[in-house]
Write an enzyme that holds these catalytic residues in place. Structure first.
Site, short mmCIF file in Angstrom:
data_model
loop_
_atom_site.label_atom_id
_atom_site.label_comp_id
_atom_site.label_asym_id
_atom_site.label_seq_id
_atom_site.Cartn_x
_atom_site.Cartn_y
_atom_site.Cartn_z
N ASP A 135 0.81 -1.00 0.16
CA ASP A 135 -0.22 -0.08 -0.13
C ASP A 135 0.97 1.22 -0.11
O ASP A 135 1.67 1.25 0.90
CB ASP A 135 -1.02 0.17 1.16
CG ASP A 135 -2.05 1.07 0.97
OD1 ASP A 135 -2.46 1.26 -0.15
OD2 ASP A 135 -2.80 1.38 2.07
N TYR A 137 1.10 5.56 -0.49
CA TYR A 137 0.70 6.84 0.45
C TYR A 137 1.14 8.13 -0.51
O TYR A 137 1.77 8.98 -0.41
CB TYR A 137 1.68 6.83 1.64
CG TYR A 137 1.07 8.03 2.65
CD1 TYR A 137 0.06 7.72 3.18
CD2 TYR A 137 2.17 8.61 3.37
CE1 TYR A 137 -0.24 8.89 4.39
CE2 TYR A 137 1.95 9.81 4.15
CZ TYR A 137 0.71 9.28 4.78
OH TYR A 137 0.16 10.39 5.90
N HIS A 142 -3.74 14.06 0.73
CA HIS A 142 -3.95 13.03 1.97
C HIS A 142 -2.80 13.05 3.01
O HIS A 142 -2.73 13.14 3.94
CB HIS A 142 -4.10 11.81 1.41
CG HIS A 142 -4.37 10.72 2.53
ND1 HIS A 142 -5.27 10.63 3.32
CD2 HIS A 142 -3.40 9.62 3.06
CE1 HIS A 142 -5.21 9.83 4.25
NE2 HIS A 142 -4.00 9.10 4.12
N GLU A 208 -10.96 3.83 3.49
CA GLU A 208 -9.80 4.89 2.71
C GLU A 208 -9.98 4.50 1.05
O GLU A 208 -10.23 3.37 0.69
CB GLU A 208 -8.39 4.20 2.89
CG GLU A 208 -7.96 4.71 4.32
CD GLU A 208 -6.38 4.54 4.49
OE1 GLU A 208 -5.94 3.68 3.85
OE2 GLU A 208 -5.82 5.28 5.42
N LYS A 262 -4.98 -1.77 9.95
CA LYS A 262 -4.98 -2.05 8.46
C LYS A 262 -5.37 -3.43 8.32
O LYS A 262 -6.03 -3.55 6.77
CB LYS A 262 -3.94 -1.41 7.94
CG LYS A 262 -3.42 0.04 8.33
CD LYS A 262 -4.23 1.04 7.31
CE LYS A 262 -3.89 2.31 7.42
NZ LYS A 262 -4.44 3.10 6.48
N THR A 358 -4.72 6.52 -0.04
CA THR A 358 -5.95 7.16 0.07
C THR A 358 -5.84 8.28 -0.99
O THR A 358 -4.99 9.23 -0.89
CB THR A 358 -6.13 7.79 1.44
OG1 THR A 358 -6.21 6.67 2.49
CG2 THR A 358 -7.37 8.42 1.84
MN MN Z 1 -4.11 2.84 2.56
#
Ligand code: MN
Length: 431
Positions: A135, A137, A142, A208, A262, A358
């Site tokens: 994941d 970022y 965000h 998200e 998460k 996100t």
């Molecule tokens: Mn995420």
């Protein structure tokens, strides 16, 4: 090889409503269970699911080198491993079979009966066996919002952020297909001002808004994927709701980052829309300043214009639109993400999933999480039934939709849905 499937003039002999996400120019790939309990790989046109294994058995893929059982699988992994040329040949052929001008299947009732299902008759299942999940970022807005809330508005972005597509390795075992109910997680949190944690259901459950891309096995351990070659190894994209428990996250994330906040569930949409289908919607991403290091330089139309809406539907009530954002807001491109993931020699495999992080835009209505939309719960949102939301309640359904539009065409992703069930009984039952 030309992507003939994308011809915007093409019409299908299957009915496609104007507002449909799935015109003949989309042709996503997915896996479904038929009413006879058979699992098959398929595609979708309008509200029809098409059994690709049945099409292959009837000889419709003749001339394309494919393993005899390639579509008789319960995941897309082997098909994805076949690579770009095969994906393109198959998608072009499907477009040809369902073209209004082509009478072969259109006029063969027996064949139609075993190939075509109504979407209501089938059940979509998780389309890929996801080996590894990363994941990122990658939304600057965000990262800035989170940095402003939790650290320092003056230095909201950490110094590495504009040089590295920051990411972490997530958990793949708990990635579920749209429609799967999500149980509110239990965990440790630290009450405001307390010096010891408590155990119980998360009180700050959040969504998200993300999109994920799925790779093929592109590089051997020790080799990298060049940024200019990266898109050739990306099969397609899905909507991704990376459910997050903000109170658990706040207590656990130091110093190694997200963990149990998460990994209790992430939801993906069931149809994988190919990068080929998204080709007409390529667009420039944000200007990158400072210029990234050479291995990350990716210029031109590096992003896609994909609008993403998120709704909250309280139990037995109408849904309320809470976020309207766009994939093109992302600072780092998918090619930069994949080049960065592999620059140290990390190998990727067919069926790996990469989340964008996100996706927030500049406007308040384009923020991609409740954390930002309600500014840590200080500015609640009002639902259509008059109730307030700071975060997600038990019984709420979160619905994400995404689509690309131009004057000729709409290509969509369908829906990514999850309903929240109350937490496990506690403390009677041990966690
Ligand atoms: Mn995420």
């Amino acid at each position: 090889m030309k992507i003939t499937a994308n011809n915007p003039k093409r019409k299908s002999w299957l009915l496609v409503e104007k507002k449909s996400d799935f015109p003949i120019q989309n042709l996503p790939f997915g896996v479904f269970l038929t009413k006879d309990d058979v699992i098959t790989i398929g595609t979708r046109i309008g509200d029809y699911a098409i059994d690709l294994a049945a099409l292959q058995q009837l000889g419709y893929f003749e001339g394309i080198p494919l393993a005899a059982d390639i579509f008789m699988q319960d995941t897309l992994n082997d098909f994805i491993a076949d690579g770009l040329t095969t994906w393109r040949l198959v998608r072009n052929r499907i477009a040809d079979i369902f073209d209004l001008e082509n009478k072969k299947l259109q006029n063969n009732k027996k064949h139609r009966q075993v190939v075509i299902f109504s979407i209501d008759e089938i059940e979509m299942i998780l389309p890929v066996e996801i080996g590894d999940y990363t994941d990122f970022y990658s939304s600057k807005d965000h990262a800035t919002n989170v940095g402003t809330m939790f650290r320092d508005p003056e230095n909201a972005l950490l110094p590495n952020w504009v040089h590295i597509p920051v990411g972490y390795h997530g958990r793949s075992s708990s990635i579920v297909v749209s429609g799967t109910k999500i149980r509110r997680p239990l965990g440790q949190t630290i009450p405001q001002g307390a010096s010891n944690p408590v155990f119980g259901p998360s009180k700050l459950l959040d969504f998200e808004v993300e999109m994920g891309f799925i790779t093929t096995d592109a590089n051997k351990l020790g080799k990298a994927i060049e940024v200019d070659d990266a898109r050739n190894h990306i099969f397609g994209m899905v909507l991704l709701n990376d459910w997050s428990a903000r109170d658990i996250q706040k207590w656990e994330y130091v110093p190694l980052g997200p963990f149990l906040a998460k990994n209790f569930a992430s939801t993906i949409s069931p149809w994988v829309v190919t990068l080929d289908a998204l080709e007409p919607f390529k667009t420039a991403g944000p200007v990158q300043d400072p210029k990234p290091l050479p291995y990350l330089v990716d210029e031109g139309q590096t992003s896609f214009d994909i609008e993403i809406q998120t709704y909250i539907k309280p139990k037995k009530q109408k849904e309320t639109l809470v976020s309207n954002t766009n994939f093109k807001n992302l600072y780092w491109s998918i090619a930069q993400q994949l080049a960065h993931q592999t620059v140290n020699g990390c190998n990727v495999r067919a069926g790996d999933l990469y989340g964008s992080g996100t996706i927030s835009g500049k406007e308040k209505t384009s923020f991609g999480s409740m954390l930002e939309l309600t500014w840590k719960g200080t500015e609640p949102l009002i639902m259509s039934d008059g109730s307030e939301r700071k975060f997600i309640n038990d019984g709420d359904t979160v619905i994400m939709k995404a689509s690309c539009k131009n004057e000729d065409l709409k290509i969509g992703f369908g829906e990514c849905i999850g309903k929240i069930k109350k937490a496990r009984t506690y403390p009677k039952e041990k966690p």
